[in-house]
Design an enzyme around this catalytic site. Structure first.
Site, PDB file in Angstrom:
ATOM      1  N   LYS A 150       7.452   3.708  12.497  1.00  0.00           N
ATOM      2  CA  LYS A 150       8.836   3.259  12.700  1.00  0.00           C
ATOM      3  C   LYS A 150       9.383   3.911  13.970  1.00  0.00           C
ATOM      4  CE  LYS A 150       8.246   2.629   8.052  1.00  0.00           C
ATOM      5  NZ  LYS A 150       6.990   2.996   7.373  1.00  0.00           N
TER       6      LYS A 150
ATOM      7  N   ALA B 123      11.077   8.640   8.593  1.00  0.00           N
ATOM      8  CA  ALA B 123      10.577   7.442   9.282  1.00  0.00           C
ATOM      9  C   ALA B 123      11.571   6.897  10.317  1.00  0.00           C
ATOM     10  CB  ALA B 123      10.241   6.366   8.248  1.00  0.00           C
TER      11      ALA B 123
ATOM     12  N   HIS C 149       4.281  -4.606  -6.028  1.00  0.00           N
ATOM     13  CA  HIS C 149       4.802  -5.699  -5.197  1.00  0.00           C
ATOM     14  C   HIS C 149       3.817  -6.176  -4.140  1.00  0.00           C
ATOM     15  CE1 HIS C 149       5.897  -2.074  -2.963  1.00  0.00           C
ATOM     16  NE2 HIS C 149       5.989  -2.812  -1.879  1.00  0.00           N
TER      17      HIS C 149
ATOM     18  N   ASP D 120      12.213  12.779   4.646  1.00  0.00           N
ATOM     19  CA  ASP D 120      11.344  11.625   4.845  1.00  0.00           C
ATOM     20  C   ASP D 120      11.948  10.926   6.063  1.00  0.00           C
ATOM     21  OD1 ASP D 120      10.115   9.199   4.866  1.00  0.00           O
ATOM     22  OD2 ASP D 120      10.401   8.761   2.744  1.00  0.00           O
TER      23      ASP D 120
ATOM     24  N   TYR E 178     -13.207  16.060  18.791  1.00  0.00           N
ATOM     25  CA  TYR E 178     -13.007  16.243  17.341  1.00  0.00           C
ATOM     26  C   TYR E 178     -11.989  17.348  17.067  1.00  0.00           C
ATOM     27  CZ  TYR E 178     -14.099  16.309  12.383  1.00  0.00           C
ATOM     28  OH  TYR E 178     -14.012  16.216  11.024  1.00  0.00           O
TER      29      TYR E 178
ATOM     30  N   PHE F 270      11.770   6.308  -1.176  1.00  0.00           N
ATOM     31  CA  PHE F 270      11.044   5.091  -0.817  1.00  0.00           C
ATOM     32  C   PHE F 270       9.930   4.849  -1.838  1.00  0.00           C
ATOM     33  CE2 PHE F 270       7.787   2.758   1.645  1.00  0.00           C
ATOM     34  CZ  PHE F 270       8.506   1.590   1.801  1.00  0.00           C
ATOM     35  N   ASP F 271       9.452   3.605  -1.935  1.00  0.00           N
ATOM     36  CA  ASP F 271       8.515   3.285  -3.029  1.00  0.00           C
ATOM     37  C   ASP F 271       7.195   4.057  -2.958  1.00  0.00           C
ATOM     38  OD1 ASP F 271       7.762   1.782  -0.836  1.00  0.00           O
ATOM     39  OD2 ASP F 271       7.114   0.055  -1.986  1.00  0.00           O
TER      40      ASP F 271
HETATM   41  N1  F0G Z   1       9.127   6.616   3.884  1.00  0.00           N
HETATM   42  C1  F0G Z   1       9.933   5.587   4.228  1.00  0.00           C
HETATM   43  C2  F0G Z   1      11.406   5.776   4.253  1.00  0.00           C
HETATM   44  C3  F0G Z   1       9.363   4.348   4.536  1.00  0.00           C
HETATM   45  O1  F0G Z   1      10.171   3.341   4.855  1.00  0.00           O
HETATM   46  C4  F0G Z   1       7.948   4.205   4.508  1.00  0.00           C
HETATM   47  C5  F0G Z   1       7.325   2.940   4.816  1.00  0.00           C
HETATM   48  C6  F0G Z   1       7.168   5.306   4.163  1.00  0.00           C
HETATM   49  C7  F0G Z   1       7.795   6.498   3.862  1.00  0.00           C
HETATM   50  C8  F0G Z   1       5.672   5.227   4.107  1.00  0.00           C
HETATM   51  O2  F0G Z   1       5.144   5.166   5.387  1.00  0.00           O
HETATM   52  O3  F0G Z   1       4.037   2.924   5.547  1.00  0.00           O
HETATM   53  O4  F0G Z   1       3.517   4.755   7.139  1.00  0.00           O
HETATM   54  O5  F0G Z   1       2.730   4.888   4.819  1.00  0.00           O
HETATM   55  N2  F0G Z   1       7.960   1.879   4.913  1.00  0.00           N
HETATM   56  C9  F0G Z   1       7.444   0.573   5.282  1.00  0.00           C
HETATM   57  C10 F0G Z   1       8.527  -0.433   5.128  1.00  0.00           C
HETATM   58  C11 F0G Z   1       6.179   0.192   4.639  1.00  0.00           C
HETATM   59  O6  F0G Z   1       8.244  -1.628   5.222  1.00  0.00           O
HETATM   60  O7  F0G Z   1       9.693  -0.045   4.941  1.00  0.00           O
HETATM   61  P1  F0G Z   1       3.785   4.382   5.733  1.00  0.00           P
END
Ligand code: F0G
Length: 458
Positions: free
Chosen positions: A258, A217, A450, A215, A72, A124-125
């Site tokens: 990613k 990824a 979406h 950010d 843990y 990102f969304d």
């Molecule tokens: N930031 C970026 C640039 C992303 O592309 C994503 C996720 C996230 C943050 C959020 O990360 O999914 O681990 O919570 N992108 C995926 C996509 C979902 O299909 O581009 P997460």
């Protein structure tokens, strides 16, 4: 004869793909209310919905799973992850989270308050969702060139320093808690940010004492483009480039699904100890104790190994050349795609692909549905549906670009699969004149609609 390029891996385990007929797919997508998120994966032949959590782990990553320490507190797996983050990004502090948006949730719980303004390059969304959920505003400061899909620019993810400076000078500075730079910039087409731009953003931010978070990824793909496209970096290793990139940030949020090539996981990296301590409180509340934060020990091990692999040139070359291979095939047939080709995906310009549709038709969603019906290839809409409604006026927001993204999972498909995808798109393109009606939304969630929106054909 010059030896041709070949992938830098071989395959040890395979997974069966199911074929289906167009008639079956028409029925399935109708039942799924024309939302590709509602389709079962077995109803998809080639799944390009996302490159997130869909990669194939290496033999070394799988072996790391066996060594996971599930204690843990204070697990060796936590320390393995800590040392990978220190060596790759040079951050002394970090918090594991279960994925990228969880990292955003924890970090923003500390940083972002109602009425705040968060500038960045096409957030990102989920990032925008977490900002707007806190009644703050995300301001897009991406360079204008990014919104012209035919214009060739090596770093279309760049932040426009003039736009950023305007946000910083025209608002009370205490209202701007952080600048977020997304590398690569997913929303503008998987486009990279140059080292020069990262440096200039950081210098400007320091002048105003506003922290910069990346950010991150697809940070490794961003580093690959810097190596290939930016003067002075051609002889540097990817790891050296990554180190320099992150020297221009106060911290990072990471979706490890990613560029850490794991199926689940994320983290927040910090330079500042106090911010790390403040965020720890929220991490414990939302994610778990600070030495596992929503991840099992074995997953932290695989993540640490994945970070090392994704920052190797050979891996990145294989990965990005495959995306390029698909993109070049489409260009050959005059399919309008975002250029230059991005790191993780091909973005089809749906407005130019389907000129007979109006913006109220949900153009990119309509195209994604047609591509699925044609060949069982699943992409994703990045357009009006994903842009959500304006939180104040509740009107649809019509973004400049209506895109269908074909995201390529890491180390999963072969180039024959890419040929199949190209043929699918070309077939839809050849019958584009006959596509004259789009979709209506019949149900939608108030935020991030979406994923669950329901549609009907007009
Ligand atoms: N930031 C970026 C640039 C992303 O592309 C994503 C996720 C996230 C943050 C959020 O990360 O999914 O681990 O919570 N992108 C995926 C996509 C979902 O299909 O581009 P997460």
């Amino acid at each position: 004869m010059e030896l041709p390029f070949a992938e830098s891996f071989k395959i040890k385990m395979v997974e069966k793909l199911k074929r289906s007929t167009q008639r079956e797919r028409e029925e399935w997508i109708k039942n799924a209310k024309y939302n590709l998120f509602n389709i079962k994966s077995e109803q998809v032949f080639i799944d390009l919905l996302t490159d997130s959590g869909t990669g194939a782990m290496s033999d070394k990553q799988w072996s790391e799973l066996m060594l996971g320490d599930e204690s843990y507190a204070g697990a060796s797996s936590y320390y393995k992850m800590k040392s990978a983050i220190k060596s790759i990004f040079n951050f002394n502090y970090f918090l594991p989270t279960h994925q990228g948006r969880a990292a955003e949730n924890v970090l923003f719980s500390v940083l972002i308050k109602e009425g705040n303004i968060v500038p960045g390059n096409s957030h990102f969304d989920t990032t925008k969702g977490h900002i707007e959920f806190r009644k703050a505003t995300a301001v897009d400061c991406t360079i204008d060139e990014a919104f012209n899909t035919t214009l060739i620019h090596p770093f279309k993810g760049n932040v426009d320093l003039g736009k950023l400076e305007k946000v910083l000078t025209s608002n009370p500075i205490e209202k701007i808690p952080v600048i977020i730079v997304t590398i690569t910039c997913n929303s503008s087409g998987g486009q990279p940010v140059s080292m020069q731009n990262l440096k200039e953003v950081y210098t400007l931010a320091q002048k105003f004492k506003v922290p910069v978070f990346f950010d991150s990824a697809r940070f490794a793909e961003n580093a690959y483009f810097i190596k290939l496209r930016e003067k002075g970096y051609e002889n540097k290793s990817i790891k050296e480039i990554v180190r320099e990139m992150f020297s221009y940030a106060d911290g990072m949020t990471m979706s490890s699904k990613k560029d850490a090539i794991v199926n689940m996981g994320g983290f927040i990296g910090f330079k500042n100890e106090q911010l790390f301590k403040d965020a720890s409180v929220f991490n414990i509340m939302f994610e778990g104790f600070i030495t596992y934060g929503g991840m099992s020990g074995r997953d932290m091990n695989a993540l640490a190994q994945g970070l090392d692999e994704s920052t190797e040139f050979d891996y990145l070359e294989t990965r990005i050349k495959q995306v390029e291979y698909l993109g070049n095939k489409l260009i050959e047939y005059n399919i309008p795609i975002q250029q230059p080709i991005g790191g993780h995906a091909i973005f089809i310009d749906a407005k130019r692909f389907l000129p007979n549709l109006k913006k109220e038709d949900y153009i990119a969603q309509t195209l994604a549905v047609e591509i699925y019906i044609e060949g069982g290839v699943r992409g994703v809409e990045i357009g009006t549906v994903m842009a959500d409604r304006d939180p104040v006026t509740h009107e649809n927001r019509y973004p400049d670009l209506e895109l269908v993204r074909l995201a390529i999972p890491r180390r999963v498909y072969t180039n024959n699969h890419m040929n199949y995808v190209a043929a699918t798109i070309i077939n839809v393109f050849n019958r584009r004149e006959s596509i004259t009606t789009g979709l209506n939304i019949t149900k939608e969630a108030p935020i991030l609609r979406h994923f669950t929106a329901e549609f009907e054909r007009k």
